[in-house]
Design a protein around this motif. Sequence first.
Motif, PDB file in Angstrom:
ATOM      1  N   THR A   4       0.827  -1.210   0.000  1.00  0.00           N
ATOM      2  CA  THR A   4       0.000   0.000   0.000  1.00  0.00           C
ATOM      3  C   THR A   4       0.861   1.260   0.000  1.00  0.00           C
ATOM      4  O   THR A   4       0.625   2.193  -0.769  1.00  0.00           O
ATOM      5  CB  THR A   4      -0.913   0.008   1.243  1.00  0.00           C
ATOM      6  OG1 THR A   4      -1.706  -1.178   1.229  1.00  0.00           O
ATOM      7  CG2 THR A   4      -1.830   1.218   1.226  1.00  0.00           C
ATOM      8  N   LEU A 111      -4.824  -0.894  -2.874  1.00  0.00           N
ATOM      9  CA  LEU A 111      -5.078  -0.989  -1.438  1.00  0.00           C
ATOM     10  C   LEU A 111      -5.928  -2.219  -1.133  1.00  0.00           C
ATOM     11  O   LEU A 111      -5.710  -2.907  -0.136  1.00  0.00           O
ATOM     12  CB  LEU A 111      -5.775   0.275  -0.938  1.00  0.00           C
ATOM     13  CG  LEU A 111      -6.079   0.343   0.564  1.00  0.00           C
ATOM     14  CD1 LEU A 111      -4.803   0.205   1.368  1.00  0.00           C
ATOM     15  CD2 LEU A 111      -6.785   1.651   0.901  1.00  0.00           C
ATOM     16  N   MET A 253     -13.718   0.489   2.345  1.00  0.00           N
ATOM     17  CA  MET A 253     -12.362   0.906   1.982  1.00  0.00           C
ATOM     18  C   MET A 253     -12.383   1.823   0.760  1.00  0.00           C
ATOM     19  O   MET A 253     -11.714   2.865   0.742  1.00  0.00           O
ATOM     20  CB  MET A 253     -11.503  -0.329   1.710  1.00  0.00           C
ATOM     21  CG  MET A 253     -10.061  -0.050   1.309  1.00  0.00           C
ATOM     22  SD  MET A 253      -9.829   0.113  -0.486  1.00  0.00           S
ATOM     23  CE  MET A 253     -10.330  -1.493  -1.065  1.00  0.00           C
ATOM     24  N   THR A 257     -11.189   6.165   0.257  1.00  0.00           N
ATOM     25  CA  THR A 257     -10.023   6.576  -0.534  1.00  0.00           C
ATOM     26  C   THR A 257     -10.009   8.088  -0.719  1.00  0.00           C
ATOM     27  O   THR A 257     -11.071   8.716  -0.766  1.00  0.00           O
ATOM     28  CB  THR A 257     -10.027   5.893  -1.917  1.00  0.00           C
ATOM     29  OG1 THR A 257     -11.293   6.124  -2.558  1.00  0.00           O
ATOM     30  CG2 THR A 257      -9.766   4.415  -1.798  1.00  0.00           C
ATOM     31  N   ILE A 292      -5.144   5.132   6.718  1.00  0.00           N
ATOM     32  CA  ILE A 292      -4.927   3.758   6.265  1.00  0.00           C
ATOM     33  C   ILE A 292      -4.761   2.814   7.456  1.00  0.00           C
ATOM     34  O   ILE A 292      -5.353   1.730   7.492  1.00  0.00           O
ATOM     35  CB  ILE A 292      -3.663   3.668   5.378  1.00  0.00           C
ATOM     36  CG1 ILE A 292      -3.893   4.386   4.050  1.00  0.00           C
ATOM     37  CG2 ILE A 292      -3.289   2.214   5.116  1.00  0.00           C
ATOM     38  CD1 ILE A 292      -2.653   4.441   3.184  1.00  0.00           C
ATOM     39  N   SER A 296      -7.236  -0.164   8.518  1.00  0.00           N
ATOM     40  CA  SER A 296      -6.763  -1.545   8.636  1.00  0.00           C
ATOM     41  C   SER A 296      -7.165  -2.158   9.972  1.00  0.00           C
ATOM     42  O   SER A 296      -7.594  -3.324  10.036  1.00  0.00           O
ATOM     43  CB  SER A 296      -5.236  -1.583   8.474  1.00  0.00           C
ATOM     44  OG  SER A 296      -4.749  -2.901   8.605  1.00  0.00           O
TER      45      SER A 296
END
Length: 304
Positions: A4, A111, A253, A257, A292, A296
């Motif tokens: 990523t 990603l 996700m 972005t 990010i 996660s």
Amino acid sequence: MITTLLSIISVYFFILLGYMAKRIFKEEMNTKTLTLMSVYFLQPFVTMWGFSTAKLQSEHILVPILYLGIIFILSIPTMIIARSFIKNKKEQAIFSIAGLVGNTGNIGIPLGLALFGEQSVIYTTLITIANVFVIYIIGVYIYSRGSFSIRQSLFNIVKIPIIPASIFAILLNIYEIPLNDQLKDFFRMGAYAGIVLQLFVMGTFLHNLTFHDVNLKLYIGALSQKFIVLPLITVLILSLTNLSLFVQAVMLMQMITPLAIANVMLASLYDCRPKEVTMLVLLSTILFIPIIFLLSYIINHFYL
């Protein structure tokens, strides 16, 4: 996570190239020409290549439909708020659409590979294709309205070649018309060129950009919409569906972005304060780096 970060580094690299080119060659580097080349000649290759990478299945269709539905649901109150609290038409246009158009392709697809593996590609690709329609129909109209009449804005949508190219690509996919490897490579070359040129153009707009171009009210509103309102609405709507937690995580996700560089392209094409839009895209990309890690954590603990 390394994959990523490498993807994000590559994005910044091509943006830096554009910045350096504009700094060195100044007025010889015509940003308007680069924008026209990208929108009218190379972006159709992106959608043609996207549809050639995966076969559409009936069970996949719900994902882009939900994506478009969420964007549409949020776009209505966003435009109402913009007209109620923002007087300048160009700022209204930026607030109405910028926060809804994410970088689902350049960042979302790699990603997805990093977080979920190859099984996410079909979903991230379909969402990216749906995002193309958001950008080049709703986005073209709203950015056009910052400078043009309703009639001219609608005509601007018709002129964008990526829409008929997308329709043609969908038909090829649905009817399973085979494409040989040479033709696929042709589309891939054009798509990669279009993606790189988008990043390059953004870099050219960063030249001479100063903090005097920062509009705090506009930026806080658009970034809050992108990183707070849109994810919360997405989680709420997805919780009412029967989609697996895996698919829900992929959609969440993609929604988070950072802002798409296409915002800069359209703002430039229709003279809708491209410098301010460039700063907004840059800020969202910088903010996305710590997000990010939070994303996660949320996905691993609540979805996977």
